[in-house]
Design a protein around this motif. Structure first.
Motif, PDB file in Angstrom:
ATOM      1  N   ARG A  15       0.922  -1.266   0.061  1.00  0.00           N
ATOM      2  CA  ARG A  15      -0.142   0.085  -0.011  1.00  0.00           C
ATOM      3  C   ARG A  15       0.886   1.345   0.051  1.00  0.00           C
ATOM      4  O   ARG A  15       0.503   2.057  -0.551  1.00  0.00           O
ATOM      5  CB  ARG A  15      -0.889   0.102   1.046  1.00  0.00           C
ATOM      6  N   LYS A  16       1.774   1.124   0.646  1.00  0.00           N
ATOM      7  CA  LYS A  16       2.882   2.603   0.607  1.00  0.00           C
ATOM      8  C   LYS A  16       3.668   2.784  -0.432  1.00  0.00           C
ATOM      9  O   LYS A  16       4.036   3.708  -0.872  1.00  0.00           O
ATOM     10  CB  LYS A  16       3.648   2.296   2.136  1.00  0.00           C
ATOM     11  N   TYR A  17       4.166   1.668  -0.901  1.00  0.00           N
ATOM     12  CA  TYR A  17       5.186   1.746  -2.018  1.00  0.00           C
ATOM     13  C   TYR A  17       4.831   1.345  -3.298  1.00  0.00           C
ATOM     14  O   TYR A  17       5.534   1.555  -4.325  1.00  0.00           O
ATOM     15  CB  TYR A  17       6.495   0.762  -1.595  1.00  0.00           C
ATOM     16  N   GLY A  18       3.830   0.479  -3.411  1.00  0.00           N
ATOM     17  CA  GLY A  18       3.057   0.093  -4.543  1.00  0.00           C
ATOM     18  C   GLY A  18       3.979  -1.167  -5.161  1.00  0.00           C
ATOM     19  O   GLY A  18       4.827  -1.556  -4.293  1.00  0.00           O
ATOM     20  N   TYR A  19       3.544  -1.650  -6.224  1.00  0.00           N
ATOM     21  CA  TYR A  19       4.079  -2.979  -6.592  1.00  0.00           C
ATOM     22  C   TYR A  19       5.758  -2.681  -7.023  1.00  0.00           C
ATOM     23  O   TYR A  19       6.518  -3.546  -6.372  1.00  0.00           O
ATOM     24  CB  TYR A  19       3.559  -3.657  -7.448  1.00  0.00           C
ATOM     25  N   ALA A 100      -6.392   0.168  -6.999  1.00  0.00           N
ATOM     26  CA  ALA A 100      -5.694   1.081  -7.591  1.00  0.00           C
ATOM     27  C   ALA A 100      -4.209   1.140  -7.697  1.00  0.00           C
ATOM     28  O   ALA A 100      -3.225   1.184  -8.699  1.00  0.00           O
ATOM     29  CB  ALA A 100      -5.903   2.719  -6.802  1.00  0.00           C
ATOM     30  N   ILE A 101      -3.618   0.567  -6.575  1.00  0.00           N
ATOM     31  CA  ILE A 101      -2.285   0.390  -6.600  1.00  0.00           C
ATOM     32  C   ILE A 101      -1.839  -0.652  -7.637  1.00  0.00           C
ATOM     33  O   ILE A 101      -0.819  -0.502  -8.110  1.00  0.00           O
ATOM     34  CB  ILE A 101      -1.786  -0.153  -5.174  1.00  0.00           C
ATOM     35  N   SER A 103      -3.184  -1.315 -10.512  1.00  0.00           N
ATOM     36  CA  SER A 103      -3.483  -0.852 -11.864  1.00  0.00           C
ATOM     37  C   SER A 103      -2.666   0.134 -12.743  1.00  0.00           C
ATOM     38  O   SER A 103      -2.998   0.669 -13.709  1.00  0.00           O
ATOM     39  CB  SER A 103      -4.830   0.118 -11.740  1.00  0.00           C
ATOM     40  N   PHE A 104      -1.270   0.164 -12.133  1.00  0.00           N
ATOM     41  CA  PHE A 104      -0.325   0.944 -12.935  1.00  0.00           C
ATOM     42  C   PHE A 104       0.892   0.086 -13.026  1.00  0.00           C
ATOM     43  O   PHE A 104       1.118  -0.894 -12.128  1.00  0.00           O
ATOM     44  CB  PHE A 104      -0.206   2.277 -12.612  1.00  0.00           C
ATOM     45  N   GLY A 105       1.792   0.617 -14.096  1.00  0.00           N
ATOM     46  CA  GLY A 105       3.110  -0.052 -14.114  1.00  0.00           C
ATOM     47  C   GLY A 105       3.267  -1.510 -14.270  1.00  0.00           C
ATOM     48  O   GLY A 105       2.470  -2.302 -15.004  1.00  0.00           O
ATOM     49  N   GLU A 106       4.129  -2.008 -13.702  1.00  0.00           N
ATOM     50  CA  GLU A 106       4.237  -3.451 -13.960  1.00  0.00           C
ATOM     51  C   GLU A 106       3.237  -4.408 -13.377  1.00  0.00           C
ATOM     52  O   GLU A 106       2.608  -5.293 -13.862  1.00  0.00           O
ATOM     53  CB  GLU A 106       5.507  -3.897 -13.146  1.00  0.00           C
ATOM     54  N   ALA A 107       2.888  -3.919 -12.164  1.00  0.00           N
ATOM     55  CA  ALA A 107       1.509  -4.575 -11.471  1.00  0.00           C
ATOM     56  C   ALA A 107       0.405  -4.679 -12.578  1.00  0.00           C
ATOM     57  O   ALA A 107      -0.476  -5.491 -12.554  1.00  0.00           O
ATOM     58  CB  ALA A 107       1.078  -3.765 -10.279  1.00  0.00           C
ATOM     59  N   ASP A 108      -0.070  -3.428 -13.182  1.00  0.00           N
ATOM     60  CA  ASP A 108      -0.850  -3.613 -14.323  1.00  0.00           C
ATOM     61  C   ASP A 108      -0.733  -4.794 -15.193  1.00  0.00           C
ATOM     62  O   ASP A 108      -1.867  -5.415 -15.666  1.00  0.00           O
ATOM     63  CB  ASP A 108      -1.180  -2.326 -15.016  1.00  0.00           C
ATOM     64  N   LYS A 109       0.387  -5.093 -15.742  1.00  0.00           N
ATOM     65  CA  LYS A 109       0.523  -6.024 -16.616  1.00  0.00           C
ATOM     66  C   LYS A 109       0.269  -7.324 -16.287  1.00  0.00           C
ATOM     67  O   LYS A 109      -0.069  -8.315 -16.773  1.00  0.00           O
ATOM     68  CB  LYS A 109       2.143  -5.980 -17.013  1.00  0.00           C
TER      69      LYS A 109
END
Length: 180
Positions: A15-19, A100-101, A103-109
């Motif tokens: 949650r704090k740093y994202g994926y 939301a976390i 849903s962007f960057g590498e995590a979204d892929k």
């Protein structure tokens, strides 16, 4: 430490740093486990850890918020109860949204399809309650989408302003905006 305890300790780090920002060093520190122990629980590495956290958070959200919307009862009562659960789930806006976390960057892929399916389920569950209240299906879906957008926006404001008031205001007014 059990695997479930490790998952619970991983949640704040993601949650704090994202994926992308949640390095193995940070994840190890968050759990108190060495990297070897993390790989013992999660042989697939960080992506498996994130998937386990996603499933855990998703299950918690389903049990607290979605089940409230899906039970029998008056629509206004279900929406008010869901708002109370949202307040608790997001800790008055202090907890970032895991969808939301992811849903962007590498995590979204890695998680796009799961995130999309989950978001669609939330929108659909809320829209069904509005239809029960006599609102046309298309309008109910738009109102449900708008509610999610307002909640997400409030979560961003809480994080940036370090003030829970925007989230509290959105949650407080949500039943009226949905059913009004």
């Amino acid at each position: 430490m059990s695997k479930e305890e490790a998952i619970v300790k991983l949640i704040p780090a993601f949650r704090k740093y994202g994926y992308e920002g949640a390095s193995l060093t940070l994840l190890s520190k968050a759990t108190g486990l060495g990297k070897a122990s993390l790989y013992h629980y999660f042989p697939g590495g960080k992506s498996e850890m994130a998937a386990a956290v996603f499933e855990y958070v998703d299950s918690d959200f389903s049990k607290s918020v979605l089940k409230t919307l899906q039970r029998d009862g008056e629509p206004i009562v279900k929406i008010q109860a869901a708002c109370l659960r949202l307040r608790q789930f997001y800790n008055s806006g202090r907890n970032s949204c895991f969808l939301a976390i992811m849903s962007f960057g590498e995590a979204d892929k890695l998680f796009h399809d799961k995130v999309k399916a989950r978001l669609e389920l939330v929108i659909d569950s809320l829209a069904k309650v509005l239809v029960e209240a006599g609102i046309e299906k298309d309008i109910a879906t738009i109102r449900a989408q708008d509610a999610i957008a307002q909640i997400q926006g409030a979560l961003v404001l809480v994080r940036i302003l370090d003030d829970t008031e925007p989230f509290e205001r959105v949650i407080e007014g949500l039943p009226g905006r949905l059913l009004g």
